[in-house]
Every structure is written in structure tokens, then in C-alpha cells.
Design an enzyme around this catalytic site. Structure first.
Site: not given
Ligand code: KIV
Length: 270
Positions: A41, A111, A109, A80, A178
């Protein structure tokens, strides 16, 4: 590549992940043999011109995930989940994650730490592989009060360790760490059986991820300490555009080899 192969790489071979947001970039990443392409994202700040990742929508992400899949048909692609695409309810999370798989993603993914264990479990039960993401989670920037390194206090260390174990228990196949201090990232990596993929989290993670624009030096105003510029494409592109401008102004381009006449042979490409 698949989820099982990635899990087996832990302790044997480092995992390499890079972000990509469009078809030509994805094709290069695939040709380079990168293990995982993440349509992050970070699309928001790197491509769409937003200040951070908060405004990114499902519709924007879907367009870019589909483009990445078209550019890299053989790659392992992780999509994401953007802000508020999985937080409101389990149903919403399953519906949105499913949309990513329908346009070609292999996994999603999300968060968030231990409090998102139930989301991870329901997605995995629904047939959607999940990569976790803990430490500095940019979607929670307003809660953190800034982009700060995580794991510095005992409370933060314990939360990260608990979260990593919980995400593993609920079925995540890997976890992004991260901006976690190196000692804690090492402890997490050694304490769970699934791979950790670090960004700004030191040398001991099972893999590393970098953002396309940072790795290639596309943004002259942003060079985070944890990243490394393997090229300076901003300079390369700037020089190419300046030369194009000069040649057009001076009547150098197009020259005879670039023009079509009624006697020209063949098609468009050389
Ligand atoms: O959105 C992104 O680029 C990420 C990476 C920093 C892992 O989540």
C-alpha cells in the site's frame, strides 16, 4: 514459488521480497528471480502522490495487483490490504482479501499484531494465505504518533514477541518486521517457525524486503538509513529527459532512421 516452499526456506536460504506496482516493474522483478513481489500500500506515497498509505483504496490496489500479475505471470504476488479493508469486520476482511485473489494475488498481507489474530485465522480458513506485518505499521501512524523504531522498551518487545507467536499460531505463513530493533527482530526470528522478512529490522531476519523506489533511487528526497540504493534512476531518467528535450529543440531528433517515408520497409519496431 508457493507458501510451503517459502516456509521451508527458513534457516536455509534468505527470502528476497521487493515491492512493485505495475506490469513492467513486475516483469523485471520476475526476470531477476525475486522470491516475492509485494504490491504494497506504499503505492500511495510512491506512485499515487499521497502523503502516506491511509488514503489508499481497495479499488486502487486492485488495479495495481492485476497489473503486476499481468507483468509477472509466474511470480509469487502478495497484495497489501489497505487501511479499513480488514479492520471493520471479519466478513469485510474475507470479501476484500478474496477480491485480491480473484485478480491474481497468491496471498495478502495485513498490518497489525495479536489483536488481528482472528482476522488471520478466518482468512486462512477461507483459503487465503496471510503474511503478517508488525513493528512499525504505517496504517497505524496516527496511533504511534509518527514513524518510530519499535521494540525499544520492554513493553514493546513483549508485545512484538506475543504478536509474532499469535500470528504464527493463527496460520500466517510469514511475518514482515518493519523498523524493529535488531535484537528483538533476532529474538522473534529465532522464536517462531515461520519466516520473518525484515525492513529496517537488522541482519538476522529470514529475509529482506525493500521498496522499489528506495532500492532504485527514484525519489531524490527520500533515502532512509535502513534502505540501500542499488541504482540512481532519478538521475538516469532526468538525464535522458534533458537529452530528449535538447535534441528536439535543436532538431536532432527525429533523424532519418526514425522516420517513415513512402519507401520505408517493415513495421513500427526496428
Ligand atoms: O507497503 C509496503 O511497501 C510495505 C513494505 C514496507 C513491507 O508494507
Amino acid at each position: 514459488m508457493n507458501v510451503e516452499k517459502l516456509k521451508k526456506m527458513k534457516g536455509k536460504e534468505k527470502i528476497v521480497m521487493v515491492t512493485a506496482y505495475d506490469a513492467p516493474s513486475a516483469r523485471i522483478a520476475q526476470d531477476a528471480g525475486i522470491d516475492i513481489i509485494l504490491v504494497g500500500d506504499s503505492l500511495g506515497n510512491n506512485v499515487l502522490g499521497y502523503e502516506n498509505t491511509i488514503p489508499v483504496t481497495m479499488e486502487e490496489m486492485l488495479i495495481h495487483v492485476a497489473a503486476v500479475r499481468r507483468g509477472a505471470p509466474k511470480a509469487f504476488v502478495v497484495a497489501d490490504m489497505p487501511f479499513l479493508s480488514y479492520q471493520p469486520s471479519l466478513e469485510k476482511a474475507i470479501e476484500n482479501a478474496g477480491r485480491f485473489l480473484k485478480v491474481g494475488a497468491n496471498a495478502v498481507k495485513i498490518e497489525g499484531g495479536e489483536e488481528f489474530g482472528d482476522v488471520v485465522q478466518r482468512l486462512v480458513e477461507s483459503g487465503i494465505p496471510v503474511m503478517g506485518h508488525i513493528g512499525l505499521t504505517p496504517q497505524f501512524v496516527n496511533r504511534f504518533g509518527g514513524y518510530r523504531v519499535q521494540g525499544k522498551t520492554e513493553k514493546s518487545r513483549e508485545y512484538l514477541l506475543r504478536s509474532a507467536r499469535e500470528l504464527e499460531k493463527r496460520g500466517a505463513f510469514a511475518i514482515v518486521l518493519e523498523m524493529v530493533v535488531e535484537e528483538v527482530a533476532k529474538e522473534i526470528t529465532e522464536g517462531i517457525s515461520i519466516p520473518t522478512i525484515g525492513i529496517g529490522s537488522g541482519r538476522f531476519c529470514d529475509g529482506q524486503v525493500l521498496v522499489w523506489h528506495d532500492l532504485l533511487g527514484l525519489n531524490p528526497d527520500f533515502a532512509p538509513r535502513f534502505s540501500k540504493r542499488y541504482a540512481n534512476l532519478y538521475e538516469t531518467i532526468l538525464k535522458a529527459l534533458q537529452e530528449f528535450k535538447k535534441e528536439v529543440k535543436e532538431g536532432i531528433f527525429p533523424s532519418e532512421e526514425h522516420v517513415f517515408t513512402d519507401k520505408s520497409q517493415g513495421g513500427v519496431s526496428s
